[in-house]
Write an enzyme that holds these catalytic residues in place. Structure first.
Site, mmCIF file in Angstrom:
data_model
loop_
_atom_site.group_PDB
_atom_site.id
_atom_site.type_symbol
_atom_site.label_atom_id
_atom_site.label_comp_id
_atom_site.label_asym_id
_atom_site.label_seq_id
_atom_site.Cartn_x
_atom_site.Cartn_y
_atom_site.Cartn_z
ATOM 1 N N ILE A 121 0.845 -1.206 0.000
ATOM 2 C CA ILE A 121 0.000 0.000 0.000
ATOM 3 C C ILE A 121 0.875 1.249 0.000
ATOM 4 C CG2 ILE A 121 -1.835 1.249 1.217
ATOM 5 C CD1 ILE A 121 -2.633 -1.460 2.504
ATOM 6 N N ILE A 169 11.789 1.908 12.038
ATOM 7 C CA ILE A 169 11.005 2.862 12.843
ATOM 8 C C ILE A 169 11.287 2.715 14.344
ATOM 9 C CG2 ILE A 169 9.094 3.336 11.245
ATOM 10 C CD1 ILE A 169 7.457 1.196 12.837
ATOM 11 N N ALA A 182 4.784 -1.627 8.896
ATOM 12 C CA ALA A 182 4.272 -2.620 9.841
ATOM 13 C C ALA A 182 4.633 -4.005 9.341
ATOM 14 C CB ALA A 182 2.747 -2.516 9.965
ATOM 15 N N SER A 219 2.667 -7.142 8.410
ATOM 16 C CA SER A 219 1.269 -7.088 7.975
ATOM 17 C C SER A 219 0.594 -8.440 7.750
ATOM 18 C CB SER A 219 1.187 -6.281 6.671
ATOM 19 O OG SER A 219 1.816 -7.002 5.617
ATOM 20 N N THR A 278 7.745 -4.229 15.969
ATOM 21 C CA THR A 278 7.569 -3.213 14.919
ATOM 22 C C THR A 278 6.267 -2.444 15.091
ATOM 23 O OG1 THR A 278 8.954 -4.283 13.276
ATOM 24 C CG2 THR A 278 7.151 -2.929 12.430
ATOM 25 N N THR A 287 -6.212 -1.149 10.374
ATOM 26 C CA THR A 287 -6.947 -2.225 9.721
ATOM 27 C C THR A 287 -8.290 -2.480 10.381
ATOM 28 O OG1 THR A 287 -6.882 -4.627 9.404
ATOM 29 C CG2 THR A 287 -5.585 -3.787 11.205
ATOM 30 N N ASP A 288 -9.220 -3.069 9.616
ATOM 31 C CA ASP A 288 -10.508 -3.446 10.208
ATOM 32 C C ASP A 288 -10.366 -4.637 11.158
ATOM 33 O OD1 ASP A 288 -10.043 -5.430 8.305
ATOM 34 O OD2 ASP A 288 -11.941 -5.169 7.248
ATOM 35 N N GLU A 289 -9.230 -5.348 11.098
ATOM 36 C CA GLU A 289 -9.079 -6.554 11.924
ATOM 37 C C GLU A 289 -9.078 -6.248 13.417
ATOM 38 O OE1 GLU A 289 -6.286 -9.484 10.732
ATOM 39 O OE2 GLU A 289 -6.611 -9.126 8.598
ATOM 40 N N TYR A 310 -1.288 -10.280 15.031
ATOM 41 C CA TYR A 310 -1.216 -9.110 14.142
ATOM 42 C C TYR A 310 -2.245 -8.058 14.545
ATOM 43 C CZ TYR A 310 -2.414 -6.232 10.090
ATOM 44 O OH TYR A 310 -2.730 -5.163 9.274
ATOM 45 N N LYS A 323 -1.841 -4.198 16.021
ATOM 46 C CA LYS A 323 -2.376 -2.994 15.366
ATOM 47 C C LYS A 323 -3.335 -2.260 16.309
ATOM 48 C CE LYS A 323 -1.821 -1.722 11.657
ATOM 49 N NZ LYS A 323 -0.781 -0.865 11.012
ATOM 50 N N ASN A 328 -14.438 -16.456 0.592
ATOM 51 C CA ASN A 328 -13.167 -16.802 -0.042
ATOM 52 C C ASN A 328 -13.360 -17.741 -1.233
ATOM 53 O OD1 ASN A 328 -11.745 -15.270 1.785
ATOM 54 N ND2 ASN A 328 -11.207 -16.976 3.120
ATOM 55 N N TYR A 372 22.771 1.531 -3.381
ATOM 56 C CA TYR A 372 22.957 2.771 -2.626
ATOM 57 C C TYR A 372 24.056 2.700 -1.561
ATOM 58 C CZ TYR A 372 18.394 3.869 -4.625
ATOM 59 O OH TYR A 372 17.361 4.091 -5.487
#
Ligand code: NAD
Ligand code: DAU
Length: 368
Positions: A16, A64, A87, A89, A104, A135-137, A174, A178, A273, A365
């Site tokens: 994302i 982070i 995150a 994920s 994290t 997240t909606d979770e 997870y 979150k 599903n 880099y």
């Protein structure tokens, strides 16, 4: 050049995040966009090849959790807005290794919040300063009170949807991590007055998603005639949103969302599903010129995911009614676009699945 704003986007090399970075770099040449990413297995600079040389873009490799480095960068760049996507994920990974998720997602977010707060207190920027992508979770799982769906055999599969005032009830490591990070973000708003926004979005799909997640994994397996491991009976319901529509919502909310608010993001698009998997098979077969139903035999029912949430479904009406957002593509359009992208970008898929990109950053880099 003097930029109008300096925005830090974390996790911008992920799925994302790369869409959000691309959108901001292209749409706002007057903004400086700094993409901070640790480049874990899920971070891939190939996702951003088309904009990596843009004058308003900078990539910075960091964790982070590394407070000093992140704080120094934010001060040096005079950051006046943070969009936080970095995150761990993937739910299945969190079941195997919950500590990495706590580190994290919880401690990393707290560390970033602290650095952001110190910067914000120095200069008190107006508007949304810290935007957390969640997240909606975190809301847990919904019941299936209407397992047959509507007359066309589509969702909604239950009477309830997740709303912004739905209580948090996370089940997986997870979603617990979150949920915890969401609470810290709101605590920084309530305690220190830092302008924060949290959004809770449903399942995303589209180009550049790491092929451990259902849609890219299954497209790749169908293409390669490999088994499709369907957890349980395939009856679980997810609510799918095209990733560019999520990025558009993030853009809108970052600029117009109210501080201290929460917005749910979703497109009223529930799928069982197994129905989604049959649609993916039909789409891949059609685009590859294979006979109809040729790959249905790949469906393989396997042991269910531990604690597998039955149904997610988002009510996005607050976002629609207050800020006027709605998805730009139907699911059929988005899925067709997505399948085509994975079939056309075999090199990307092969590189990601072989892990060949892992050494890319150091090679390109050095250790800066
Ligand atoms: P992803 O796994 O594809 O990308 C995560 C990115 O974060 C990667 O680039 C990775 O390198 C980076 N990262 C991980 N740990 C880091 C650390 N310690 N420091 C710096 N960078 C680190 O994830 P995604 O699917 O793009 O999800 C992005 C965000 O959106 C996450 O916060 C996730 O919880 C949330 N979200 C995802 C979905 C979805 O369906 N994928 C839906 C709703 C919300
Ligand atoms: O709802 C938002 C969440 O969606 C995000 O917060 C997460 O970061 C993202 O990973 C996603 O979580 P899910 O667990 O819903 O997505 P996943 O693609 O892993 O699985 C989707 C559904 O498909 C779920 O019911 C489990 C099932 N599944 C998944 C895989 C990988 C299978 O049946 N077989 C599989 O191999």
């Amino acid at each position: 050049m003097e930029y109008k704003r300096s925005i830090l986007i974390t996790g911008g090399a992920g799925f994302i995040g790369s869409h959000v970075v691309r959108r901001f770099v292209k749409a706002y040449p007057e903004y400086r966009i700094i993409n901070l990413d640790k480049l874990t297995y899920a971070g891939n600079l190939d996702n951003l090849r088309d904009i990596e040389k843009a004058p308003n873009y900078r990539f910075f490799k960091a964790d982070i959790c590394d407070f000093e480095t992140v704080y120094d960068l934010m001060r040096q760049e005079r950051v006046d807005g943070v969009i936080h996507l970095a995150a761990e994920s993937h739910v299945d990974r969190s079941i195997k290794d919950p500590f990495t998720f706590a580190r994290t997602n919880v401690l990393g977010t707290l560390s970033l919040l602290q650095a952001a707060r110190l910067c914000w207190e120095e200069r008190k920027y107006e508007g949304c300063f810290f935007y957390h992508i969640s997240t909606d979770e975190v809301y847990g799982a919904l019941e299936m009170t209407r397992p047959e769906g509507d007359k066309d055999g589509r969702g909604p599969y239950g009477d309830l949807l997740f709303r912004e005032d739905t209580a948090y009830h996370p089940h997986s490591p997870y979603s617990a991590s979150k949920a915890s990070s969401d609470h810290f973000v709101r605590a920084f708003h309530d305690t220190y007055g830092m302008p924060t926004v949290v959004t809770n979005c449903s399942n995303n799909y589209g180009p550049y998603q790491f092929p451990e997640k259902l849609i890219p994994l299954f497209i790749n397996n169908i293409r390669n005639r490999k088994p499709l491991p369907v957890y349980g009976k395939g009856e679980n319901v997810r609510d799918w949103l095209y990733v560019e529509d999520h990025a558009a919502a993030i853009d809108l909310i970052f600029h117009q969302g109210a501080a201290g608010e929460t917005y749910n993001i979703g497109g009223f698009n529930e799928w069982k599903n197994i129905d989604l998997i049959r649609l993916m098979i039909a789409t891949v077969d059609r685009l590859l010129g294979r006979p109809e139903g040729a790959d249905l035999d790949l469906i393989t029912f396997v042991t269910d995911r531990a604690g597998h949430d039955l149904r997610y479904a988002i009510d996005p009406s607050k976002l629609r009614d207050t800020l006027g957002w709605k998805p730009s593509v139907t699911f059929e359009q988005g899925l067709e676009r997505t399948v085509r992208w994975y079939l056309d970008n075999k090199a990307w898929l092969d590189a990601v699945t072989s892990g060949a990109y892992a050494g890319y950053y150091e090679e390109m880099y050095g250790n800066r």
